[in-house]
Design a protein around this motif. Structure first.
Motif, PDB file in Angstrom:
ATOM      1  N   ASP A 100      11.986  21.661 -38.459  1.00 48.22           N
ATOM      2  CA  ASP A 100      11.204  21.427 -39.681  1.00 48.22           C
ATOM      3  C   ASP A 100      11.739  20.239 -40.483  1.00 48.22           C
ATOM      4  N   CYS A 101      12.514  19.349 -39.813  1.00 45.10           N
ATOM      5  CA  CYS A 101      13.025  18.139 -40.468  1.00 45.10           C
ATOM      6  C   CYS A 101      12.502  16.890 -39.750  1.00 45.10           C
ATOM      7  N   PRO A 102      11.186  16.667 -39.751  1.00 47.52           N
ATOM      8  CA  PRO A 102      10.611  15.601 -38.911  1.00 47.52           C
ATOM      9  C   PRO A 102      10.934  14.186 -39.353  1.00 47.52           C
ATOM     10  N   ILE A 103      11.377  13.989 -40.621  1.00 44.79           N
ATOM     11  CA  ILE A 103      11.685  12.619 -41.052  1.00 44.79           C
ATOM     12  C   ILE A 103      13.174  12.477 -41.376  1.00 44.79           C
ATOM     13  N   ILE A 104      14.005  13.225 -40.688  1.00 37.56           N
ATOM     14  CA  ILE A 104      15.452  13.121 -40.870  1.00 37.56           C
ATOM     15  C   ILE A 104      15.891  11.675 -40.634  1.00 37.56           C
ATOM     16  N   ASP A 105      16.866  11.240 -41.391  1.00 41.85           N
ATOM     17  CA  ASP A 105      17.322   9.852 -41.347  1.00 41.85           C
ATOM     18  C   ASP A 105      18.394   9.693 -40.263  1.00 41.85           C
ATOM     19  N   PRO A 106      18.150   8.883 -39.228  1.00 45.65           N
ATOM     20  CA  PRO A 106      19.144   8.694 -38.161  1.00 45.65           C
ATOM     21  C   PRO A 106      20.499   8.221 -38.680  1.00 45.65           C
ATOM     22  N   GLN A 107      20.504   7.431 -39.734  1.00 45.75           N
ATOM     23  CA  GLN A 107      21.765   6.932 -40.288  1.00 45.75           C
ATOM     24  C   GLN A 107      22.588   8.061 -40.909  1.00 45.75           C
TER      25      GLN A 107
END
Length: 244
Positions: A100-107
């Motif tokens: 449910d975290c589809p826009i998690i920040d790769p950085q």
């Protein structure tokens, strides 16, 4: 060390069934998440940790179509499912991410991993004490640490919430919690996919950035939403699990 990300996902969410495959900018939410995790330099592999329920056959097919691993286990004993998923690819370090975290920040994911690698803590996260927007949640630990936790507790709640036992027992497990830098310190902001209103907001965000920068950062989102209070209001009244 072999570092893998597990994504916990299932189709039978009580509040928003099938949420991980809802569409935004022509792709399922789960695909946006996978693409973001693929941009994390330290990750060696991604494993979708889903359930043995027939309803989740579609998620196994999704994993195969996207070239990521899939492990199927218990619906309620998520701790054992994550352990099985990690063992299935010979992981040493587990980066636990929820579907449910589809826009998690790769950085942010990369930073959490690096903090773990360069310190002696058993558990590193950015969500135990919340400062980042909800939806940037990253937890990192050794597989052996999670297995030790599982061997100690038989409590159903601990096994449902994976790291709850680790977080609740500082006398057994050492922890580091990342604190958000000032520019993205917005713990009340809901960027997680729990309810229809969350989907509306996340779809707006994804479709705004997709043509210009598909791997937009958390800072990009915060800066956008500071200019769009009408978007922030979309899911402001959603009650999160665990909220009091």
């Amino acid at each position: 060390m072999k570092i893998i990300a597990t994504i916990e996902a299932r189709m039978t969410s009580s509040r928003l069934p099938g949420k991980v495959l809802l569409n935004a900018a022509g792709k399922p939410m789960l695909e946006h998440l996978v693409n973001r995790l693929r941009a994390v330099p330290s990750l060696d592999k991604i494993v979708l940790a889903t359930t043995i329920n027939e309803t989740d056959d579609v998620l196994e097919k999704f994993a195969k179509s996207k070239g990521i691993s899939c492990y199927r286990g218990s619906e309620n004993d998520v701790m054992t499912r994550v352990i099985g998923a990690a063992e299935s690819v010979d992981a040493e370090v587990v980066v636990e991410i929820t579907g449910d975290c589809p826009i998690i920040d790769p950085q942010i994911v990369e930073q959490t991993i690096r903090i773990f690698i360069t310190n002696q803590a058993d558990y590193v996260s950015n969500s135990h004490i919340r400062s980042y927007p909800d939806g940037m949640d990253t937890q990192v630990f050794l597989l052996e640490t999670l297995k030790r936790s599982a061997s100690i507790t038989k409590d159903a709640l601990d096994h449902e919430h994976v790291t709850l036992h680790i977080r609740n027992h500082p006398e057994l497990f050492s922890k580091i919690n990342l604190v958000a830098p000032h520019e993205i310190d917005w713990p009340e902001l809901g960027l997680t996919l729990d309810e229809p209103k969350d989907y509306e907001l996340l779809k707006n965000i994804i479709e705004y950035f997709e043509p210009i920068n598909p791997l937009f950062s958390c800072l990009d989102v915060v800066n956008l939403l500071k200019k769009r209070p009408d978007w922030v209001a979309i899911n402001k009244e959603v009650t999160r699990k665990g909220d009091t």
